[in-house]
Motif scaffolding. Structure first.
Motif, PDB file in Angstrom:
ATOM      1  N   VAL A 166       0.896  -1.090   0.159  1.00  9.90           N
ATOM      2  CA  VAL A 166       0.035  -0.013   0.008  1.00  9.90           C
ATOM      3  C   VAL A 166       0.739   1.430   0.097  1.00  9.90           C
ATOM      4  O   VAL A 166       1.729   1.196   0.769  1.00  9.90           O
ATOM      5  CB  VAL A 166      -0.774  -0.155   1.306  1.00  9.90           C
ATOM      6  N   LEU A 167       0.592   2.024  -0.908  1.00  6.40           N
ATOM      7  CA  LEU A 167       1.445   3.565  -1.038  1.00  6.40           C
ATOM      8  C   LEU A 167       0.454   4.402  -0.732  1.00  6.40           C
ATOM      9  O   LEU A 167      -0.776   4.676  -1.594  1.00  6.40           O
ATOM     10  CB  LEU A 167       2.129   3.568  -2.296  1.00  6.40           C
ATOM     11  N   PHE A 200      -5.784   5.378   5.527  1.00  8.06           N
ATOM     12  CA  PHE A 200      -6.302   4.346   4.443  1.00  8.06           C
ATOM     13  C   PHE A 200      -5.277   3.098   4.339  1.00  8.06           C
ATOM     14  O   PHE A 200      -5.898   2.068   4.261  1.00  8.06           O
ATOM     15  CB  PHE A 200      -5.623   5.316   3.288  1.00  8.06           C
ATOM     16  N   ALA A 201      -4.029   3.209   5.081  1.00  2.00           N
ATOM     17  CA  ALA A 201      -3.283   1.940   5.264  1.00  2.00           C
ATOM     18  C   ALA A 201      -3.970   0.929   6.262  1.00  2.00           C
ATOM     19  O   ALA A 201      -4.141  -0.336   5.938  1.00  2.00           O
ATOM     20  CB  ALA A 201      -1.882   2.275   5.773  1.00  2.00           C
ATOM     21  N   TYR A 202      -4.491   1.404   7.265  1.00  2.00           N
ATOM     22  CA  TYR A 202      -5.316   0.617   8.297  1.00  2.00           C
ATOM     23  C   TYR A 202      -6.366  -0.133   7.593  1.00  2.00           C
ATOM     24  O   TYR A 202      -6.542  -1.477   7.851  1.00  2.00           O
ATOM     25  CB  TYR A 202      -5.604   1.317   9.804  1.00  2.00           C
ATOM     26  N   HIS A 236       3.313  -4.389   3.401  1.00  2.00           N
ATOM     27  CA  HIS A 236       3.829  -2.999   3.809  1.00  2.00           C
ATOM     28  C   HIS A 236       2.934  -2.189   3.135  1.00  2.00           C
ATOM     29  O   HIS A 236       2.588  -2.099   2.202  1.00  2.00           O
ATOM     30  CB  HIS A 236       5.657  -3.093   3.246  1.00  2.00           C
ATOM     31  N   ALA A 237       3.116  -0.913   4.111  1.00  2.00           N
ATOM     32  CA  ALA A 237       2.464   0.138   3.799  1.00  2.00           C
ATOM     33  C   ALA A 237       3.696   1.149   3.810  1.00  2.00           C
ATOM     34  O   ALA A 237       4.367   1.369   4.795  1.00  2.00           O
ATOM     35  CB  ALA A 237       1.336   0.557   4.346  1.00  2.00           C
ATOM     36  N   VAL A 238       3.652   1.901   2.555  1.00  2.00           N
ATOM     37  CA  VAL A 238       4.774   3.190   2.687  1.00  2.00           C
ATOM     38  C   VAL A 238       4.201   4.593   2.564  1.00  2.00           C
ATOM     39  O   VAL A 238       3.228   4.633   1.488  1.00  2.00           O
ATOM     40  CB  VAL A 238       5.653   2.932   1.406  1.00  2.00           C
ATOM     41  N   LEU A 239       4.014   5.243   3.563  1.00  2.00           N
ATOM     42  CA  LEU A 239       3.396   6.304   3.721  1.00  2.00           C
ATOM     43  C   LEU A 239       4.282   7.639   3.830  1.00  2.00           C
ATOM     44  O   LEU A 239       5.347   7.466   4.371  1.00  2.00           O
ATOM     45  CB  LEU A 239       2.571   6.518   5.240  1.00  2.00           C
ATOM     46  N   THR A 249      -0.377  13.462  -3.717  1.00  2.00           N
ATOM     47  CA  THR A 249      -1.578  12.861  -2.905  1.00  2.00           C
ATOM     48  C   THR A 249      -2.260  11.821  -3.389  1.00  2.00           C
ATOM     49  O   THR A 249      -3.516  11.831  -3.394  1.00  2.00           O
ATOM     50  CB  THR A 249      -2.451  14.008  -2.374  1.00  2.00           C
ATOM     51  N   THR A 250      -1.469  10.779  -4.085  1.00  2.00           N
ATOM     52  CA  THR A 250      -1.945   9.580  -4.365  1.00  2.00           C
ATOM     53  C   THR A 250      -2.098   8.554  -3.556  1.00  2.00           C
ATOM     54  O   THR A 250      -1.310   8.562  -2.630  1.00  2.00           O
ATOM     55  CB  THR A 250      -1.252   9.162  -5.911  1.00  2.00           C
ATOM     56  N   ALA A 251      -2.786   7.532  -4.016  1.00  2.00           N
ATOM     57  CA  ALA A 251      -2.807   6.116  -3.076  1.00  2.00           C
ATOM     58  C   ALA A 251      -2.716   5.150  -4.052  1.00  2.00           C
ATOM     59  O   ALA A 251      -3.507   4.961  -5.180  1.00  2.00           O
ATOM     60  CB  ALA A 251      -3.926   6.077  -2.168  1.00  2.00           C
ATOM     61  N   THR A 252      -2.195   3.930  -3.584  1.00  4.77           N
ATOM     62  CA  THR A 252      -2.219   2.627  -4.534  1.00  4.77           C
ATOM     63  C   THR A 252      -2.094   1.445  -3.582  1.00  4.77           C
ATOM     64  O   THR A 252      -1.551   1.469  -2.522  1.00  4.77           O
ATOM     65  CB  THR A 252      -0.875   2.862  -5.255  1.00  4.77           C
ATOM     66  N   VAL A 253      -3.069   0.634  -4.280  1.00  8.50           N
ATOM     67  CA  VAL A 253      -3.009  -0.676  -3.357  1.00  8.50           C
ATOM     68  C   VAL A 253      -2.528  -1.830  -4.383  1.00  8.50           C
ATOM     69  O   VAL A 253      -3.396  -2.107  -5.542  1.00  8.50           O
ATOM     70  CB  VAL A 253      -4.596  -1.110  -3.079  1.00  8.50           C
ATOM     71  N   CYS A 254      -1.530  -2.501  -4.050  1.00  2.50           N
ATOM     72  CA  CYS A 254      -0.821  -3.344  -5.083  1.00  2.50           C
ATOM     73  C   CYS A 254      -0.996  -5.008  -4.684  1.00  2.50           C
ATOM     74  O   CYS A 254      -0.613  -5.266  -3.491  1.00  2.50           O
ATOM     75  CB  CYS A 254       0.446  -3.251  -5.174  1.00  2.50           C
ATOM     76  N   GLY A 255      -1.920  -5.670  -5.338  1.00  4.12           N
ATOM     77  CA  GLY A 255      -2.287  -7.029  -5.040  1.00  4.12           C
ATOM     78  C   GLY A 255      -1.371  -7.880  -6.037  1.00  4.12           C
ATOM     79  O   GLY A 255      -0.770  -7.488  -6.898  1.00  4.12           O
ATOM     80  N   ARG A 256      -1.344  -9.308  -5.765  1.00  2.00           N
ATOM     81  CA  ARG A 256      -0.792 -10.394  -6.506  1.00  2.00           C
ATOM     82  C   ARG A 256      -1.347 -10.219  -8.052  1.00  2.00           C
ATOM     83  O   ARG A 256      -0.589 -10.232  -8.986  1.00  2.00           O
ATOM     84  CB  ARG A 256      -0.893 -11.546  -5.899  1.00  2.00           C
ATOM     85  N   ASP A 257      -2.749 -10.035  -8.086  1.00  2.00           N
ATOM     86  CA  ASP A 257      -3.253 -10.101  -9.388  1.00  2.00           C
ATOM     87  C   ASP A 257      -3.571  -8.762  -9.954  1.00  2.00           C
ATOM     88  O   ASP A 257      -4.003  -8.729 -11.096  1.00  2.00           O
ATOM     89  CB  ASP A 257      -4.498 -10.917  -9.361  1.00  2.00           C
ATOM     90  N   GLY A 258      -3.840  -7.625  -9.382  1.00  2.97           N
ATOM     91  CA  GLY A 258      -3.913  -6.402  -9.762  1.00  2.97           C
ATOM     92  C   GLY A 258      -3.678  -5.286  -8.683  1.00  2.97           C
ATOM     93  O   GLY A 258      -3.337  -5.456  -7.691  1.00  2.97           O
TER      94      GLY A 258
END
Length: 337
Positions: A166-167, A200-202, A236-239, A249-258
């Motif tokens: 998570v970024l 957001f990370a939580y 991991h979350a990088v904040l 001021t963006t956010a990204t959630v990275c999964g194995r498939d998308g």
């Protein structure tokens, strides 16, 4: 995911259909102005009173927003029988005391984020509201937006696969005459801006096992920038948060498939996209908005919750507010070590 994939629909009801509560504003400042404008523009909620430390300031705010009663003390708000619920918009350092005073007077309370300056204060508010049998909530408005209801459904569906990264970033330049530079008001980026990225990370990864943070000072008394890595069993979350410069001021959630990508400002109404590892992107298309376009969602959720006889939100329960502030406490501890 293929090009025919359809995102789920938002489940957020029409704000104008929520039961009407009689609101009082505590602290007629910048965010209170936008909160009242948002209620007036988008809901049937009634703002019936405002309280300030001075009668003149309360009267000025009441006149500007068509509010019937202006109180020159906070205590007068708490004892106003025409008030159902108090929106606490005073400085961060006063949230705990004012929320507890409202609760002690038997009022429901919606506290502007952060709920308190630390997890202990937030837990005290939650315990007091539970004992008194009144509603208490944190106005973390982002969590109540239709956009984030769709995001929650996407994440819950598992379509992204296991989440590994998570970024999230929130930076805004402030001049030194802004109250965010005042150490007596809990200045610095962590509570004003960092609350968004920590929450957001939580919401995605839950409570981290470890927190490591580093800082850059703005003055001798306050931080200017804080970056943190939160590590948990699932990812991991990088904040990053700063008052020294404007950031994407963006956010990204990275999964194995998308990957789910939210353009900036990620915490406001607007669009996002889901892109699958094998190709194919689907976009959530929403007009970008500001606070006035979204602050009311937390208020109408409170109204519906109270009308249903419940005492805290199911969308953003008090335990989430406490957990977010626990992360912030641990960030503070890390940069102080």
């Amino acid at each position: 995911m293929t090009s025919t994939y359809s995102l789920p629909q938002s489940r957020v009801p029409d704000p104008r259909d929520a039961p009407t509560l009689r609101w009082a504003i505590l602290g007629p400042g910048w965010i209170a102005t936008r909160f009242v404008e948002s209620l007036h523009r988008n809901t049937s909620q009634q703002v019936v009173a405002v309280g300030s430390r001075t009668a003149a300031r309360a009267e000025q705010f009441a006149l500007a927003h068509g509010i019937e009663r202006a109180h020159g003390t906070y205590d007068a708000v708490f004892t106003d029988d025409a008030v159902d619920i108090v929106y606490v918009a005073t400085p961060h350092t006063e949230h705990r005391a004012h929320a507890l005073a409202a609760i002690a007077a038997g009022k429901h309370v919606l506290v502007e984020k952060p709920l308190a300056v630390d997890a202990a204060g937030a837990a005290e508010i939650a315990d007091a509201a539970g004992a008194a049998g009144v509603f208490a909530g944190e106005a973390m408005w982002t969590r109540f937006l239709p956009k984030f209801d769709v995001i929650e459904q996407v994440l819950s569906s598992g379509v992204l696969g296991p989440i590994h990264t998570v970024l999230a970033d929130h930076g805004e330049f402030f001049t030194r005459d802004h109250r965010i530079y005042d150490p007596t008001l809990a200045g610095g980026p962590l509570l004003d801006l960092g609350t968004y990225v920590a929450s957001f990370a939580y919401s995605v990864l839950g409570r981290p096992d470890t927190v490591y943070a580093t800082r850059r000072p703005a003055t001798e008394d306050i931080d200017g920038q804080i970056s943190a890595v939160l590590s948990g069993p699932d990812g991991h979350a990088v904040l990053n948060t700063t008052i020294l410069t404007d950031t994407p001021t963006t956010a990204t959630v990275c999964g194995r498939d998308g990957t789910l990508t939210i353009p900036g400002p990620f915490f406001m109404p607007g669009s996002f996209a889901v892109t699958m590892r094998g190709g194919g992107t689907v976009e959530y298309d929403e007009q970008p908005g500001l606070q006035v376009d979204g602050l009311h969602y937390a208020a109408v959720d409170a109204a519906r919750t109270i009308d249903a006889g419940r005492r805290e939100s199911s969308i953003h329960p008090l335990s989430d507010a406490v957990a977010t502030l626990d992360i912030i406490d641990r960030i503070r501890a890390s940069i102080s070590a």
